[in-house]
Design a protein around this motif. Structure first.
Motif, PDB file in Angstrom:
ATOM      1  N   PHE A 287     123.507  13.792 151.591  1.00 29.88           N
ATOM      2  CA  PHE A 287     122.416  12.965 152.127  1.00 29.88           C
ATOM      3  C   PHE A 287     121.149  13.117 151.290  1.00 29.88           C
ATOM      4  O   PHE A 287     120.490  12.132 150.981  1.00 29.88           O
ATOM      5  N   LEU A 288     120.810  14.352 150.947  1.00 28.21           N
ATOM      6  CA  LEU A 288     119.557  14.582 150.236  1.00 28.21           C
ATOM      7  C   LEU A 288     119.624  14.111 148.792  1.00 28.21           C
ATOM      8  O   LEU A 288     118.591  13.783 148.195  1.00 28.21           O
ATOM      9  N   GLY A 289     120.829  14.075 148.231  1.00 27.05           N
ATOM     10  CA  GLY A 289     120.972  13.653 146.839  1.00 27.05           C
ATOM     11  C   GLY A 289     121.381  12.210 146.659  1.00 27.05           C
ATOM     12  O   GLY A 289     121.469  11.717 145.527  1.00 27.05           O
ATOM     13  N   ALA A 290     121.629  11.500 147.751  1.00 29.13           N
ATOM     14  CA  ALA A 290     122.119  10.120 147.653  1.00 29.13           C
ATOM     15  C   ALA A 290     121.114   9.199 146.974  1.00 29.13           C
ATOM     16  O   ALA A 290     121.478   8.310 146.199  1.00 29.13           O
ATOM     17  N   VAL A 291     119.834   9.401 147.275  1.00 32.50           N
ATOM     18  CA  VAL A 291     118.759   8.614 146.671  1.00 32.50           C
ATOM     19  C   VAL A 291     117.714   9.605 146.163  1.00 32.50           C
ATOM     20  O   VAL A 291     116.932  10.150 146.952  1.00 32.50           O
ATOM     21  N   PRO A 292     117.683   9.884 144.880  1.00 34.18           N
ATOM     22  CA  PRO A 292     116.743  10.885 144.338  1.00 34.18           C
ATOM     23  C   PRO A 292     115.297  10.577 144.711  1.00 34.18           C
ATOM     24  O   PRO A 292     114.847   9.429 144.632  1.00 34.18           O
ATOM     25  N   GLY A 293     114.588  11.616 145.162  1.00 36.48           N
ATOM     26  CA  GLY A 293     113.175  11.477 145.487  1.00 36.48           C
ATOM     27  C   GLY A 293     112.889  10.964 146.883  1.00 36.48           C
ATOM     28  O   GLY A 293     111.734  10.945 147.306  1.00 36.48           O
ATOM     29  N   ARG A 294     113.908  10.564 147.610  1.00 36.61           N
ATOM     30  CA  ARG A 294     113.691  10.043 148.958  1.00 36.61           C
ATOM     31  C   ARG A 294     113.315  11.179 149.911  1.00 36.61           C
ATOM     32  O   ARG A 294     113.845  12.277 149.814  1.00 36.61           O
ATOM     33  N   ILE A 295     112.414  10.906 150.847  1.00 41.56           N
ATOM     34  CA  ILE A 295     111.997  11.891 151.846  1.00 41.56           C
ATOM     35  C   ILE A 295     112.349  11.366 153.224  1.00 41.56           C
ATOM     36  O   ILE A 295     111.904  10.290 153.636  1.00 41.56           O
TER      37      ILE A 295
ATOM     38  N   LEU B 266     114.240  20.002 155.395  1.00 40.89           N
ATOM     39  CA  LEU B 266     113.132  19.532 154.575  1.00 40.89           C
ATOM     40  C   LEU B 266     112.280  20.699 154.075  1.00 40.89           C
ATOM     41  O   LEU B 266     112.063  21.672 154.807  1.00 40.89           O
ATOM     42  N   THR B 267     111.782  20.577 152.861  1.00 37.51           N
ATOM     43  CA  THR B 267     110.855  21.583 152.334  1.00 37.51           C
ATOM     44  C   THR B 267     109.441  21.246 152.794  1.00 37.51           C
ATOM     45  O   THR B 267     109.138  20.100 153.164  1.00 37.51           O
ATOM     46  N   ASP B 268     108.564  22.249 152.733  1.00 36.93           N
ATOM     47  CA  ASP B 268     107.162  21.992 153.075  1.00 36.93           C
ATOM     48  C   ASP B 268     106.565  20.955 152.126  1.00 36.93           C
ATOM     49  O   ASP B 268     105.753  20.117 152.542  1.00 36.93           O
TER      50      ASP B 268
ATOM     51  N   CYS C 192     104.229  15.691 151.185  1.00 36.78           N
ATOM     52  CA  CYS C 192     104.231  14.460 150.394  1.00 36.78           C
ATOM     53  C   CYS C 192     104.448  13.245 151.292  1.00 36.78           C
ATOM     54  O   CYS C 192     103.739  12.239 151.182  1.00 36.78           O
ATOM     55  N   GLY C 193     105.415  13.344 152.203  1.00 34.75           N
ATOM     56  CA  GLY C 193     105.687  12.234 153.107  1.00 34.75           C
ATOM     57  C   GLY C 193     104.533  11.957 154.046  1.00 34.75           C
ATOM     58  O   GLY C 193     104.161  10.798 154.278  1.00 34.75           O
TER      59      GLY C 193
ATOM     60  N   ILE D 237      99.458   8.884 155.584  1.00 28.56           N
ATOM     61  CA  ILE D 237      97.996   8.903 155.716  1.00 28.56           C
ATOM     62  C   ILE D 237      97.359   7.863 154.806  1.00 28.56           C
ATOM     63  O   ILE D 237      96.475   7.096 155.222  1.00 28.56           O
ATOM     64  N   GLU D 238      97.805   7.821 153.560  1.00 28.79           N
ATOM     65  CA  GLU D 238      97.248   6.863 152.600  1.00 28.79           C
ATOM     66  C   GLU D 238      97.520   5.427 153.041  1.00 28.79           C
ATOM     67  O   GLU D 238      96.646   4.552 152.935  1.00 28.79           O
ATOM     68  N   ALA D 239      98.721   5.187 153.580  1.00 31.94           N
ATOM     69  CA  ALA D 239      99.063   3.833 154.033  1.00 31.94           C
ATOM     70  C   ALA D 239      98.197   3.414 155.217  1.00 31.94           C
ATOM     71  O   ALA D 239      97.781   2.253 155.315  1.00 31.94           O
TER      72      ALA D 239
END
Length: 395
Positions: A18-26, A375-377, A382-383, A388-390
């Motif tokens: 799951f975590l590697g299916a789409v690189p960089g996805r959170i 999930l990592t901190d 980042c997510g 927040i930015e959005a």
């Protein structure tokens, strides 16, 4: 006994697919569709292999033993004895409606107490039954302060059923004084149904003195990480209710007998069973339950991880000057497994973030961020910062 420290690296590695299916996805969707650990892939292959090997005998040779073991483990994680009765269904709606069908018909105006903060499946079904004459008492879920008192006040003699969530789906509010509420309702003879979907495997609950007399429903799609198609209903001992909405799995013993006479029901949770189902969900559940055990992730440990992660998310909003947007409780005892924030553009923000590989979701103006143990901190930060930015851009 010395408690072993969680090997976070090994845990994360267990979700490689799951975590590697789409690189960089959170995946801030821990409150909705948690990632499946890699062991599920092998479990799905076993489901095919068992069907190929046993054909129709797969039910007795493989599936039913898995259902029994899965039910015992689920009951244990909910805080009930492993030997209690449990029924399974494809959805909590199926099981809740089966229980509702035990009440007098809507035209007889049975009194059902609920809140207007319930998930759509129960809310919609009760609204429709109210159209047919059922006396549905809608306790306002807002303001959250005083909710327990309002439910208690609504529980008057003559109440046929209480149907409430333990954790509300919009903002993860943990309903206070649940044990007291259930004790009041059962003392009046009401059937008690607790929707514990947003509590299972993330918020251990104190059922109070009425524990032995209540029905509890939950499912596998969220914090359990079992996937879709597996939900359950904990059934009190000695239950003699007769669901009108019933299926042939509810009494296998009747298949060999003569037809006619009163409709009979099997023992325990069998009386709330439906009909033929896809058994692969139980292969997934068995594998994931073993995964939780292998890493020592009890509901209490998962709760501690969740509190730390949700506090981290709230802290990022505070630091960005958007603390007033946080709708979930700042009291960890009253906050479930996700953080809800207010924005009128919730749906469009969710869509834009998805294009960036940041997965969150929304319910009306409630944008929901759901962390998870894998999930990592850095991913959480980042997510959250992307959300927040959005929100700032949408002002």
């Amino acid at each position: 006994m010395v408690e072993t420290k969680l090997d976070e690296g090994a845990l994360r590695a267990a979700y490689g697919r799951f975590l590697g299916a789409v690189p960089g996805r959170i995946l801030l969707t821990g409150h909705s569709h948690q990632a499946w650990p890699d062991v599920v892939e092998d479990a799905l292959k076993r489901a095919f292999d068992d069907a190929a090997r046993f054909v129709d005998d797969k039910w007795s040779q493989a599936v039913m033993p898995k259902i029994a073991a899965t039910g015992a483990a689920i009951l244990d994680r909910m805080g009930f004895p492993r030997t209690d009765s449990i029924a399974f269904g494809k959805s909590t709606h199926e099981l809740a409606y089966r229980l509702l069908s035990c009440l007098p018909p809507p035209q007889a105006k049975p009194r059902v107490v609920t809140t207007d903060g319930e998930f759509h499946s129960l809310y919609r079904q009760l609204r429709r039954l109210a159209e047919e004459g059922m006396d549905v008492v809608w306790v306002p879920a807002r303001p959250r302060e005083g909710l327990a008192e309002r439910i208690l006040d609504a529980l008057v003699p003559g109440t046929a059923m209480l149907a409430v969530s333990a954790v509300l789906f919009e903002d993860a509010h943990v309903v206070p004084r649940l044990g007291e509420i259930l004790e009041r309702a059962t003392s009046m003879g009401a059937v008690c149904l607790v929707d514990a979907y947003h509590a299972f495997n993330v918020v251990p609950l104190d059922w109070g003195p009425a524990k032995d007399r209540i029905f509890v429903t939950a499912g596998g799609y969220k914090y359990a990480a079992f996937g879709e198609g597996i939900c359950w209903l904990r059934v009190p001992a000695g239950c003699a209710l007769r669901p009108v909405y019933t299926g042939w799995f509810a009494d296998f013993g009747a298949l060999a007998g003569e037809r006619g006479g009163e409709v009979s029901y099997g023992p325990g949770g069998d009386r709330f069973a439906g009909a033929t189902f896809d058994p692969t969900a139980f292969y997934r559940a068995e594998a994931v339950l073993q995964h939780w055990e292998r890493f020592g992730l009890t509901p209490q440990k998962l709760r501690a991880i969740s509190i730390r992660q949700t506090e981290r998310i709230i802290g990022r909003f505070d630091a960005a000057g958007l603390g007033e947007r946080v709708l979930s409780s700042r009291d960890s005892a009253r906050r479930g497994g996700f953080v809800a924030v207010h924005t009128e553009d919730a749906a469009s923000i969710v869509a834009r973030l998805r294009e960036q590989g940041i997965l969150v979701d929304s319910r009306r103006s409630f944008l929901r961020l759901g962390p998870a143990p894998y999930l990592t901190d850095a991913e959480i930060d980042c997510g959250t910062d992307a959300v927040i930015e959005a929100i700032k851009r949408a002002k």
